[in-house]
Design a protein around this motif. Structure first.
Motif, PDB file in Angstrom:
ATOM      1  N   GLU A 144      35.915  50.807  48.090  1.00 18.26           N
ATOM      2  CA  GLU A 144      34.851  51.233  47.165  1.00 18.26           C
ATOM      3  C   GLU A 144      34.978  52.718  46.838  1.00 18.26           C
TER       4      GLU A 144
ATOM      5  N   ALA B 255      34.998  49.809  42.199  1.00 16.12           N
ATOM      6  CA  ALA B 255      34.078  48.817  41.627  1.00 16.12           C
ATOM      7  C   ALA B 255      34.497  48.426  40.208  1.00 16.12           C
TER       8      ALA B 255
ATOM      9  N   TYR C 134      37.575  46.186  40.347  1.00 14.22           N
ATOM     10  CA  TYR C 134      37.205  44.831  40.771  1.00 14.22           C
ATOM     11  C   TYR C 134      36.576  44.073  39.600  1.00 14.22           C
TER      12      TYR C 134
ATOM     13  N   CYS D  24      37.121  44.241  46.841  1.00 20.24           N
ATOM     14  CA  CYS D  24      36.634  45.624  46.900  1.00 20.24           C
ATOM     15  C   CYS D  24      35.676  45.734  48.075  1.00 20.24           C
TER      16      CYS D  24
END
Length: 261
Positions: A130, A172, A175, A183
């Protein structure tokens, strides 16, 4: 491991048929000539090692790879044919990951910039933290490169946004864009990648090798030709010991024991 005793830019650990390859080139895991020579050698050796069935690629610390070591560039201009030799080595450093017969899972633990971004994208599966991001900063330094690799993973619009603006794409966002399959927080990224590798390692090894070969060879083939090639792989696998063992174990309701042949 034999053939990889004196690495300067990487560390290798092997557990449960999964090799974890960690970039150890402080302070930012940049890619210089030594890095490229070593990564080619590593993937050649791991690709031929029967005890290795999947490879996790990650960076030490909080950076995956900050990209090419630009301090080497001025010398290339002074060396006759320097850029041609350099470019050939750069291509080989990415090709060795794509051409390795074992699946490569990139555990992107932090910034993946320029050549670092491409190194992640040439892997088979991408797991991203992340806290990580990917960016292509070539336009900031008057350079070019990576477009074709970026186009393999991003939509045409997002690829152009990334290349033209050098925008940082967060974990993010990647993903959401389907660039990354997973993620998770940074502290879990390597473990998640290793778990995927362990699952792969439990499958018929030669079938995994055939599947990766099919991805590489059929990517730009018409559907009919690509599927015909895959069928030829299935026919060849039917004669191998491991495929016969997998079918026997299924009938006998037991866990198969594979030998890689």
């Amino acid at each position: 491991m034999k053939g990889l005793e004196s690495l300067e830019r990487f560390r290798i650990d092997i557990t449960d048929h999964v090799a974890t390859l960690t970039i150890t080139a402080p302070p930012v895991n940049s890619q210089d000539r030594k890095f490229r020579e070593e990564i080619i050698k590593i993937f050649d050796v791991l690709g031929a090692e029967i005890d290795v069935r999947a490879i996790v690629l990650t960076g030490d610390g909080k950076i995956f790879s900050a990209g090419a070591d630009l301090s080497e560039r001025p010398a290339l201009l002074q060396e006759p044919g320097g850029y041609s030799r350099h470019n050939r080595l750069v291509r080989a450093a990415f090709d060795c990951v794509m051409e390795c017969p074992k699946p490569v899972i990139a555990a992107v633990n932090g910034a993946a910039i320029g050549a670092g971004c491409v190194l992640a994208l040439v892997s088979d599966i991408l797991v991203i933290a992340e806290e990580a991001y990917m960016s292509m900063t070539e336009v900031d330094y008057g350079l070019a490169g990576g477009v074709r690799h970026v186009l393999r993973s991003f939509s045409p619009s997002d690829a152009r946004l990334m290349i033209y603006t050098a925008k940082r794409m967060s974990g993010a966002e990647l993903y959401r864009m389907n660039v990354a399959s997973v993620c998770v927080p940074r502290e879990r990224v390597v473990a998640e990648a290793q778990a995927i590798g362990k699952t792969i390692a439990e499958k018929v090894p030669l079938a995994i090798v055939a599947a990766k070969r099919s991805f590489g060879l059929t990517e730009e083939l018409p559907l009919r030709d690509g599927y015909r090639y895959e069928q030829s792989q299935t026919a060849a696998l039917a004669e191998t010991e491991d495929t016969k063992e997998a079918l026997t174990a299924f009938r006998e309701k037991r866990k198969p024991v594979f030998k890689g042949r």
